[in-house]
Design a protein around this motif. Structure first.
Motif, PDB file in Angstrom:
ATOM      1  N   ASP A 115     -56.064 -22.025 -27.147  1.00 47.85           N
ATOM      2  CA  ASP A 115     -55.015 -21.703 -28.107  1.00 47.85           C
ATOM      3  C   ASP A 115     -55.177 -22.626 -29.317  1.00 47.85           C
ATOM      4  N   VAL A 116     -55.936 -22.181 -30.308  1.00 43.66           N
ATOM      5  CA  VAL A 116     -56.303 -23.020 -31.448  1.00 43.66           C
ATOM      6  C   VAL A 116     -55.067 -23.434 -32.256  1.00 43.66           C
ATOM      7  N   ALA A 117     -54.116 -22.526 -32.403  1.00 47.56           N
ATOM      8  CA  ALA A 117     -52.895 -22.841 -33.160  1.00 47.56           C
ATOM      9  C   ALA A 117     -52.159 -24.016 -32.522  1.00 47.56           C
ATOM     10  N   LEU A 118     -52.097 -24.023 -31.199  1.00 46.41           N
ATOM     11  CA  LEU A 118     -51.456 -25.130 -30.490  1.00 46.41           C
ATOM     12  C   LEU A 118     -52.251 -26.410 -30.679  1.00 46.41           C
ATOM     13  N   SER A 119     -53.569 -26.313 -30.642  1.00 43.81           N
ATOM     14  CA  SER A 119     -54.433 -27.485 -30.818  1.00 43.81           C
ATOM     15  C   SER A 119     -54.218 -28.133 -32.177  1.00 43.81           C
ATOM     16  N   VAL A 120     -54.210 -27.335 -33.221  1.00 37.48           N
ATOM     17  CA  VAL A 120     -54.020 -27.853 -34.580  1.00 37.48           C
ATOM     18  C   VAL A 120     -52.634 -28.489 -34.720  1.00 37.48           C
ATOM     19  N   SER A 121     -51.623 -27.842 -34.135  1.00 35.53           N
ATOM     20  CA  SER A 121     -50.259 -28.376 -34.207  1.00 35.53           C
ATOM     21  C   SER A 121     -50.152 -29.706 -33.476  1.00 35.53           C
ATOM     22  N   LEU A 122     -50.810 -29.817 -32.323  1.00 34.64           N
ATOM     23  CA  LEU A 122     -50.766 -31.057 -31.552  1.00 34.64           C
ATOM     24  C   LEU A 122     -51.486 -32.193 -32.275  1.00 34.64           C
ATOM     25  N   THR A 123     -52.650 -31.889 -32.857  1.00 38.29           N
ATOM     26  CA  THR A 123     -53.377 -32.910 -33.609  1.00 38.29           C
ATOM     27  C   THR A 123     -52.557 -33.388 -34.799  1.00 38.29           C
ATOM     28  N   THR A 124     -51.936 -32.441 -35.491  1.00 37.99           N
ATOM     29  CA  THR A 124     -51.087 -32.780 -36.637  1.00 37.99           C
ATOM     30  C   THR A 124     -49.904 -33.639 -36.211  1.00 37.99           C
TER      31      THR A 124
END
Length: 323
Positions: A124-133
């Motif tokens: 889930d790339v959207a979740l990954s980007v949100s978590l990194t942010t």
């Protein structure tokens, strides 16, 4: 521009091999890239500026829409890796400086390359980007505080100076990039195309700088520190996946949590080590960069092939039914 995009995809696809080659080269011929070591803070800031250009409002919207997923990921990020680092340092009876270095890696936010690995792993790339942010935004407070709590017995730590360093190196470049993307949309479009190549080059520079500046310390610490870093990241990947599963997350989310927890911003850890402590403290971060890239690439490749095999099996079943 299409040529740059193609080169970027090729470099990103072979990033693991390139990182290994750079790390080995710098270990044996460190003089070539020693100029990178004192400039690692600037390099990381440029990297974060590029990342900031890709951040969209939807990523913050996702935090509000899926707070449970983001909370679980952020909680795992700032508990599992710091605690595991602390326990490993005790089990291996590491020196105070090496222990601090391992804990510093554990308290840093998620690595930017985890987003790429999540994409390759069919997560889930959207979740990954949100978590990194989110972990990056929390880092100025949580990284110094958790480091102080776990490592204050090893060495004197200044929360304020670390807080200021993270703000200057991470947060300000991201804020400037976000502003720039709004004011200059064409530059934003250009950066999105350039980012895969730029991020890969800058990541290799960070690896080269951390290895070149820590060769003697790496030789001294030997196989013990090498094993400590491998176990640290390995447990992070494993526990991230298991805890996500216990929280009833689906397979795509479990992969992302695993990668987000296991992958740390080793560039930030290296910069903080050189700016506030000694070169010995940077050993864990120097080893962490290439080792976590190898680990995550193997995992992403395994999960991607698993998906491919599943799709093939499904197509075969469909053919049998149709026949």
């Amino acid at each position: 521009m299409n040529f740059i995009e193609k080169i970027g995809k090729i470099v990103s696809k072979n990033l693991t091999i390139l990182v290994i080659l750079v790390a080995v080269y710098c270990f044996f011929i460190p003089s070539t890239f020693q100029w990178v070591t004192p400039n690692m803070g600037r390099i990381l800031s440029i990297m974060m500026f590029g990342v900031g250009m890709t951040i969209k409002r939807d990523q913050f919207k996702l935090v509000l829409e899926r707070p449970r997923d983001v909370f679980i990921g952020a909680f795992c990020q700032f508990t599992i890796m710091p605690l595991v680092a602390f326990i490993i340092s005790k089990i291996f009876n590491l020196s105070p400086e090496l222990s601090l270095g391992l804990i510093l890696v554990g308290t840093c936010p998620g690595g930017v390359s985890s987003n790429v690995m999540s994409f390759l792993a069919k997560g889930d790339v959207a979740l990954s980007v949100s978590l990194t942010t989110m972990s990056t935004i929390l880092a100025p407070i949580l990284t110094p505080v958790i480091t102080l709590i776990l490592a204050k017995s090893y060495i004197e730590i200044s929360i304020i100076s670390m807080f200021i360093s993270i703000i200057k190196t991470i947060i300000i470049p991201i804020l400037l990039a976000t502003l720039c993307s709004k004011l200059f949309p064409k530059i934003n479009e250009f950066m999105n195309k350039l980012l895969p190549l730029l991020s890969s080059i800058l990541l290799m520079m960070l690896v080269s700088g951390s290895i070149s500046g820590s060769v003697e310390s790496i030789k001294t610490s030997g196989i013990i520190m090498f094993l400590a870093v491998i176990i640290h990241h390995g447990i992070g990947f494993l526990l991230g996946y298991i805890i996500a599963g216990r929280c009833k997350m689906n397979e795509n989310k479990k992969r992302v949590i695993s990668l987000e927890v296991g992958m740390q911003n080793s560039g930030l850890a290296t910069t903080l080590a050189f700016d506030h402590f000694t070169p010995v403290v940077s050993v864990a971060a120097a080893l962490s960069g290439p080792l976590q890239t190898i680990f995550s690439a193997i995992l992403a490749n395994y999960w991607a092939n698993k998906e491919l095999n599943k799709d093939t099996d499904n197509r075969n079943e469909d053919n049998i039914i149709e026949y």
